[in-house]
Design an enzyme around this catalytic site. Structure first.
Site, PDB file in Angstrom:
ATOM      1  N   CYS A 203       0.921  -1.240  -0.122  1.00  0.00           N
ATOM      2  CA  CYS A 203       0.101   0.057   0.013  1.00  0.00           C
ATOM      3  C   CYS A 203       0.873   1.395   0.116  1.00  0.00           C
ATOM      4  O   CYS A 203       1.494   1.456  -0.973  1.00  0.00           O
ATOM      5  CB  CYS A 203      -1.138  -0.311   1.300  1.00  0.00           C
ATOM      6  SG  CYS A 203      -2.187   1.032   0.900  1.00  0.00           S
TER       7      CYS A 203
ATOM      8  N   HIS B  46      -3.400  -5.568   2.108  1.00  0.00           N
ATOM      9  CA  HIS B  46      -2.907  -5.858   3.779  1.00  0.00           C
ATOM     10  C   HIS B  46      -3.748  -6.883   4.380  1.00  0.00           C
ATOM     11  O   HIS B  46      -4.012  -7.910   3.464  1.00  0.00           O
ATOM     12  CB  HIS B  46      -3.662  -4.775   4.591  1.00  0.00           C
ATOM     13  CG  HIS B  46      -3.009  -3.330   4.124  1.00  0.00           C
ATOM     14  ND1 HIS B  46      -1.936  -2.708   4.621  1.00  0.00           N
ATOM     15  CD2 HIS B  46      -3.541  -2.271   3.541  1.00  0.00           C
ATOM     16  CE1 HIS B  46      -1.765  -1.718   4.320  1.00  0.00           C
ATOM     17  NE2 HIS B  46      -2.808  -1.180   3.666  1.00  0.00           N
TER      18      HIS B  46
HETATM   19  N1  GLN Z   1      -2.036   7.143   1.800  1.00  0.00           N
HETATM   20  C1  GLN Z   1      -2.169   5.988   0.762  1.00  0.00           C
HETATM   21  C2  GLN Z   1      -3.662   5.762   0.317  1.00  0.00           C
HETATM   22  O1  GLN Z   1      -4.721   5.824   1.139  1.00  0.00           O
HETATM   23  C3  GLN Z   1      -1.938   4.813   1.448  1.00  0.00           C
HETATM   24  C4  GLN Z   1      -2.793   4.154   2.364  1.00  0.00           C
HETATM   25  C5  GLN Z   1      -2.272   2.760   2.953  1.00  0.00           C
HETATM   26  O2  GLN Z   1      -1.181   2.609   3.131  1.00  0.00           O
HETATM   27  N2  GLN Z   1      -3.178   1.909   3.603  1.00  0.00           N
HETATM   28  O3  GLN Z   1      -3.827   5.866  -0.918  1.00  0.00           O
END
Ligand code: GLN
Length: 256
Positions: free
Chosen positions: A108, A205
């Site tokens: 992510c 995740h």
């Molecule tokens: N900030 C990024 C987004 O929302 C990554 C989010 C995350 O790592 N869960 O796209």
């Protein structure tokens, strides 16, 4: 500062090899169970008789040498902004490791920053390290929920996504998988994640590896090879196989 050794495990019998595992930026980039990926890698390597040394790297630390496997997690936009200067300083070393075949799993927020850039909803550009030919722009809504992929190498992969960034791959990156259910990179082209060399970037995740041990073992195989050995898993009764299968079934049956 020299990064702390979180733990070092030495097997009773002669170890089959030694794996040095590095978790990138756990202080700022480590949400939705991402740390579980590191624990799975360490545990599965130990079950196969490997010594495991687990190190962490946060801004200002010294990057250790002879790393065999790198893991990084997700974070809020604010976490990405906090690590960006340090990451920019490390970009050259990380790129060299990737080209040299060091296996890496980035989830992510770090997946986004392994690409060329992430442009936030306020229009701020957070530069990436350009290991993956990908770029990300914040979208109008969050893409949240369980996600199921078809992958060439690992079969069905199940995880959980929560991001607003919309990622587009360039021609030098291939996807991690195609989306069977969920949104993936951007909710429109049917692709999820990005791969190059032995690097896997993905939005999954959950954490990813407890539910998908085939991906964990692939990363460990590449790590052992990078350390100069051969990954030859011995006969082994996977103590968590049934749990992993059950978690995959439940996640896949509840798409959103
Ligand atoms: N900030 C990024 C987004 O929302 C990554 C989010 C995350 O790592 N869960 O796209």
């Amino acid at each position: 500062m020299t990064p702390p050794i979180i733990y070092r495990h030495t097997t009773d019998s002669a170890a089959r090899g030694h794996i040095r595992l590095l978790q990138l930026y756990p202080h700022d980039m480590n949400i939705y169970g991402d740390w579980g990926n590191t624990l799975v890698l360490a545990r599965r390597a130990q079950w196969q008789g490997y010594d495991v040394e687990l190190l962490t790297y946060d801004p200002g630390d010294e990057l250790p040498e002879d790393v065999h496997l790198v893991v990084g997690g997700g974070g809020q936009d604010s976490g990405q902004a906090r690590i960006k200067d340090d990451l920019a300083q490390r970009a050259g070393e990380l790129r060299a490791w990737a080209t040299d075949g060091v296996p890496m799993l980035v989830i992510c927020g770090l997946y986004q920053l392994f690409g060329h850039r992430f442009v936030t909803s306020s229009g701020t550009e957070i530069p990436g390290v350009s290991i993956l030919d990908a770029q990300t722009v914040a979208g109008p809504k969050r893409l949240i929920g369980n996600i199921t992929l078809d992958t060439e190498e690992f079969g069905t992969v199940v995880g959980y996504e929560n991001h607003s960034g919309l990622t587009t791959l360039g021609p030098a990156a291939r996807p991690f998988g195609t989306v069977r259910s969920g949104d993936g990179n951007n909710g429109s082209d049917g692709l999820e994640g990005g791969r190059i060399h032995h690097v896997i970037g993905t939005y999954l995740h959950g954490s990813l590896l407890p539910k998908n041990p085939a991906v964990a073992d692939w990363l460990l195989a590449r790590a052992v090879e990078h350390a100069g050995g051969t990954w030859e898993p011995g006969p082994f009764n996977d103590p968590v196989e049934a749990w992993a299968a059950q978690a995959r079934r439940v996640a896949a049956s509840r798409p959103r």
